[in-house]
Design a protein around this motif. Structure first.
Motif, mmCIF file in Angstrom:
data_model
loop_
_atom_site.group_PDB
_atom_site.id
_atom_site.type_symbol
_atom_site.label_atom_id
_atom_site.label_comp_id
_atom_site.label_asym_id
_atom_site.label_seq_id
_atom_site.Cartn_x
_atom_site.Cartn_y
_atom_site.Cartn_z
ATOM 1 N N PHE A 269 0.809 -1.210 0.000
ATOM 2 C CA PHE A 269 0.000 0.000 0.000
ATOM 3 C C PHE A 269 0.850 1.270 0.000
ATOM 4 C CE2 PHE A 269 0.828 -1.520 4.262
ATOM 5 C CZ PHE A 269 1.281 -0.387 4.919
ATOM 6 N N ASP A 270 0.227 2.344 -0.445
ATOM 7 C CA ASP A 270 0.750 3.682 -0.188
ATOM 8 C C ASP A 270 -0.434 4.565 0.195
ATOM 9 O OD1 ASP A 270 -0.481 4.802 -2.539
ATOM 10 O OD2 ASP A 270 1.209 4.084 -3.724
ATOM 11 N N GLU A 271 -0.144 5.734 0.711
ATOM 12 C CA GLU A 271 -1.198 6.572 1.284
ATOM 13 C C GLU A 271 -2.239 6.988 0.256
ATOM 14 O OE1 GLU A 271 -1.558 10.634 4.017
ATOM 15 O OE2 GLU A 271 0.339 9.528 3.904
ATOM 16 N N SER A 272 -1.831 7.168 -0.996
ATOM 17 C CA SER A 272 -2.784 7.613 -2.018
ATOM 18 C C SER A 272 -3.863 6.557 -2.275
ATOM 19 C CB SER A 272 -2.042 7.941 -3.317
ATOM 20 O OG SER A 272 -1.429 6.788 -3.869
ATOM 21 N N ILE A 273 -3.477 5.291 -2.269
ATOM 22 C CA ILE A 273 -4.455 4.216 -2.485
ATOM 23 C C ILE A 273 -5.402 4.124 -1.296
ATOM 24 C CG2 ILE A 273 -4.728 1.727 -2.772
ATOM 25 C CD1 ILE A 273 -2.075 1.689 -4.261
ATOM 26 N N ILE A 274 -4.872 4.272 -0.089
ATOM 27 C CA ILE A 274 -5.725 4.227 1.103
ATOM 28 C C ILE A 274 -6.759 5.353 1.035
ATOM 29 C CG2 ILE A 274 -5.782 4.377 3.613
ATOM 30 C CD1 ILE A 274 -2.896 3.305 3.605
ATOM 31 N N LYS A 275 -6.308 6.557 0.709
ATOM 32 C CA LYS A 275 -7.227 7.705 0.653
ATOM 33 C C LYS A 275 -8.291 7.523 -0.432
ATOM 34 C CE LYS A 275 -4.192 11.313 2.510
ATOM 35 N NZ LYS A 275 -3.440 12.549 2.216
ATOM 36 N N LYS A 276 -7.896 6.976 -1.565
ATOM 37 C CA LYS A 276 -8.839 6.784 -2.667
ATOM 38 C C LYS A 276 -9.953 5.815 -2.295
ATOM 39 C CE LYS A 276 -9.089 5.066 -7.426
ATOM 40 N NZ LYS A 276 -8.306 4.486 -8.555
ATOM 41 N N ASN A 277 -9.609 4.751 -1.579
ATOM 42 C CA ASN A 277 -10.583 3.694 -1.301
ATOM 43 C C ASN A 277 -11.269 3.827 0.053
ATOM 44 O OD1 ASN A 277 -9.957 2.519 -3.760
ATOM 45 N ND2 ASN A 277 -8.465 1.107 -2.896
ATOM 46 N N ALA A 278 -10.743 4.680 0.907
ATOM 47 C CA ALA A 278 -11.238 4.792 2.282
ATOM 48 C C ALA A 278 -12.749 4.994 2.419
ATOM 49 C CB ALA A 278 -10.493 5.910 3.013
ATOM 50 N N PRO A 279 -13.393 5.809 1.581
ATOM 51 C CA PRO A 279 -14.826 6.066 1.789
ATOM 52 C C PRO A 279 -15.714 4.828 1.718
ATOM 53 C CG PRO A 279 -13.875 7.694 0.298
ATOM 54 C CD PRO A 279 -12.844 6.639 0.482
ATOM 55 N N TYR A 280 -15.199 3.754 1.155
ATOM 56 C CA TYR A 280 -16.033 2.571 0.933
ATOM 57 C C TYR A 280 -15.740 1.425 1.900
ATOM 58 C CZ TYR A 280 -15.984 5.237 -3.409
ATOM 59 O OH TYR A 280 -16.040 6.257 -4.327
ATOM 60 N N ILE A 281 -14.701 1.527 2.710
ATOM 61 C CA ILE A 281 -14.164 0.375 3.437
ATOM 62 C C ILE A 281 -14.632 0.358 4.892
ATOM 63 C CG2 ILE A 281 -12.031 -0.701 4.261
ATOM 64 C CD1 ILE A 281 -10.648 0.424 1.764
ATOM 65 N N ASP A 282 -15.080 -0.821 5.326
ATOM 66 C CA ASP A 282 -15.492 -1.018 6.717
ATOM 67 C C ASP A 282 -14.388 -1.643 7.562
ATOM 68 O OD1 ASP A 282 -18.484 -0.297 6.655
ATOM 69 O OD2 ASP A 282 -18.291 -1.687 4.970
ATOM 70 N N LEU A 283 -13.522 -2.426 6.949
ATOM 71 C CA LEU A 283 -12.371 -3.005 7.648
ATOM 72 C C LEU A 283 -11.181 -2.989 6.701
ATOM 73 C CD1 LEU A 283 -11.002 -4.573 9.994
ATOM 74 C CD2 LEU A 283 -11.852 -6.683 8.930
ATOM 75 N N ALA A 284 -10.124 -2.262 7.083
ATOM 76 C CA ALA A 284 -8.896 -2.203 6.289
ATOM 77 C C ALA A 284 -7.852 -3.103 6.931
ATOM 78 C CB ALA A 284 -8.376 -0.769 6.219
ATOM 79 N N CYS A 285 -7.203 -3.929 6.107
ATOM 80 C CA CYS A 285 -6.244 -4.914 6.612
ATOM 81 C C CYS A 285 -4.859 -4.652 6.016
ATOM 82 C CB CYS A 285 -6.698 -6.325 6.256
ATOM 83 S SG CYS A 285 -8.374 -6.710 6.803
ATOM 84 N N PHE A 286 -3.837 -4.773 6.866
ATOM 85 C CA PHE A 286 -2.466 -4.512 6.448
ATOM 86 C C PHE A 286 -1.559 -5.622 6.969
ATOM 87 C CE2 PHE A 286 -4.663 -0.504 6.783
ATOM 88 C CZ PHE A 286 -4.285 0.181 5.636
ATOM 89 N N SER A 287 -0.567 -5.975 6.170
ATOM 90 C CA SER A 287 0.455 -6.935 6.576
ATOM 91 C C SER A 287 1.720 -6.157 6.922
ATOM 92 C CB SER A 287 0.734 -7.927 5.446
ATOM 93 O OG SER A 287 1.779 -8.805 5.794
ATOM 94 N N CYS A 288 2.170 -6.284 8.178
ATOM 95 C CA CYS A 288 3.259 -5.435 8.669
ATOM 96 C C CYS A 288 4.320 -6.243 9.412
ATOM 97 C CB CYS A 288 2.693 -4.370 9.596
ATOM 98 S SG CYS A 288 1.324 -3.414 8.901
ATOM 99 N N PRO A 289 4.892 -7.263 8.797
ATOM 100 C CA PRO A 289 5.830 -8.119 9.540
ATOM 101 C C PRO A 289 7.112 -7.421 9.957
ATOM 102 C CG PRO A 289 5.848 -8.660 7.195
ATOM 103 C CD PRO A 289 4.700 -7.720 7.412
#
Length: 275
Positions: A147-167
């Motif tokens: 991910f990058d911040e621009s993709i998160i901002k673009k899709n944020a209005p529609y998402i109820d649960l955002a998941c990230f992999s952060c090992p």
């Protein structure tokens, strides 16, 4: 619960074993959701090659509805991997094969999707354009570690649960990411971090649960199984579990998943003529 995974199906070819398994984030979500008691449908693109035949036959065995998927001329998505002490290492990908053509959804497909309770999108699914047409179901989106911040901002209005992999994240970096995503506008944020466990923001608090440590046979699909378990339970109105209980159970479920080959088993011998 009725759930739909929209996006990628990938054949994972284990070069060191000469065995292949069906996978892909959207497809894995469907299989794991079915395992935990939901009714699952997969919507995506299949090729017209031997790999696509293998994927379709496997999904039929697993009772996954693919009636709204498309078969297109060309290669099915596939990757080549090796196992190193149980940890999968990707060495090649054809970038989704026919998924590069994007998923084409007609009104009938959208009507079908909107009759479900939960819809899964992901950053590899090449289907983000349809987020705005989902009306009714909850949306879980897997940003993985791409991910990058621009993709998160673009899709944020529609998402109820955002998941990230952060090992590779420190705990501070994890909290900073959760705080940033919440400020962008997504209330529920789930971060998985392998052996370090998982964190979720559910409203005004961040909850952490440790991983259930095992010696894995194959880590393929570990994060997908965790996300499927969490989202199927959080959004099931008939269940009254606490968030911490859900994450703890997800940790145990995911630890069982990594004790089988491929994302969920059902492997077949790979021959060079398959691609």
């Amino acid at each position: 619960m009725k759930v739909v995974g929209i996006g990628d199906n990938v054949i994972d070819i284990y070069c060191d074993q000469k065995v292949m398994y069906v996978g892909g984030k959207a497809l894995n979500f469907c299989v794991f959701s079915e395992e935990v008691g939901s009714s699952s449908s997969f919507v995506g693109n299949f090729g017209n090659d031997e790999l696509s035949k293998f994927a379709i036959s496997t999904l039929k065995k697993l009772n996954i509805d693919i009636s709204h998927s498309k078969r297109l001329e060309g290669e099915n998505g596939y990757s080549k991997v090796n196992l190193n002490n149980g940890d999968r290492e990707f060495i090649y990908s054809n970038r989704g094969g026919v998924l590069k053509n994007k998923i084409l959804l007609e009104q009938d497909d959208l009507d079908f999707i909107n009759r479900n309770d939960l819809v899964h999108f992901n950053i590899n699914g090449n289907s983000d354009d349809y987020l705005k047409y989902i009306n009714g179901p909850k949306i879980v989106y897997d940003f993985s570690d791409l991910f990058d911040e621009s993709i998160i901002k673009k899709n944020a209005p529609y998402i109820d649960l955002a998941c990230f992999s952060c090992p590779k994240y420190s705990e501070k970096e994890m909290f900073d990411l959760i705080d940033k995503v919440k400020k962008i506008g997504i209330e529920r944020v789930l971060c998985t971090s392998g052996a370090k466990g998982a964190w979720i923001n559910d409203g005004n608090r961040v909850i952490h649960v440790p991983a259930h440590i095992v010696s894995p046979i194959d880590t393929m699909g570990a994060g997908d199984s965790f996300i499927a378990y969490v989202s199927n339970n959080i959004f099931d109105k008939d269940k009254s579990k606490t968030i911490k209980d859900i994450l703890t159970e997800a940790s145990y479920y995911s630890s069982k998943q990594v004790m089988r080959n491929g994302s969920f088993g059902y492997g077949r011998r790979f021959f060079e003529g398959d691609i």
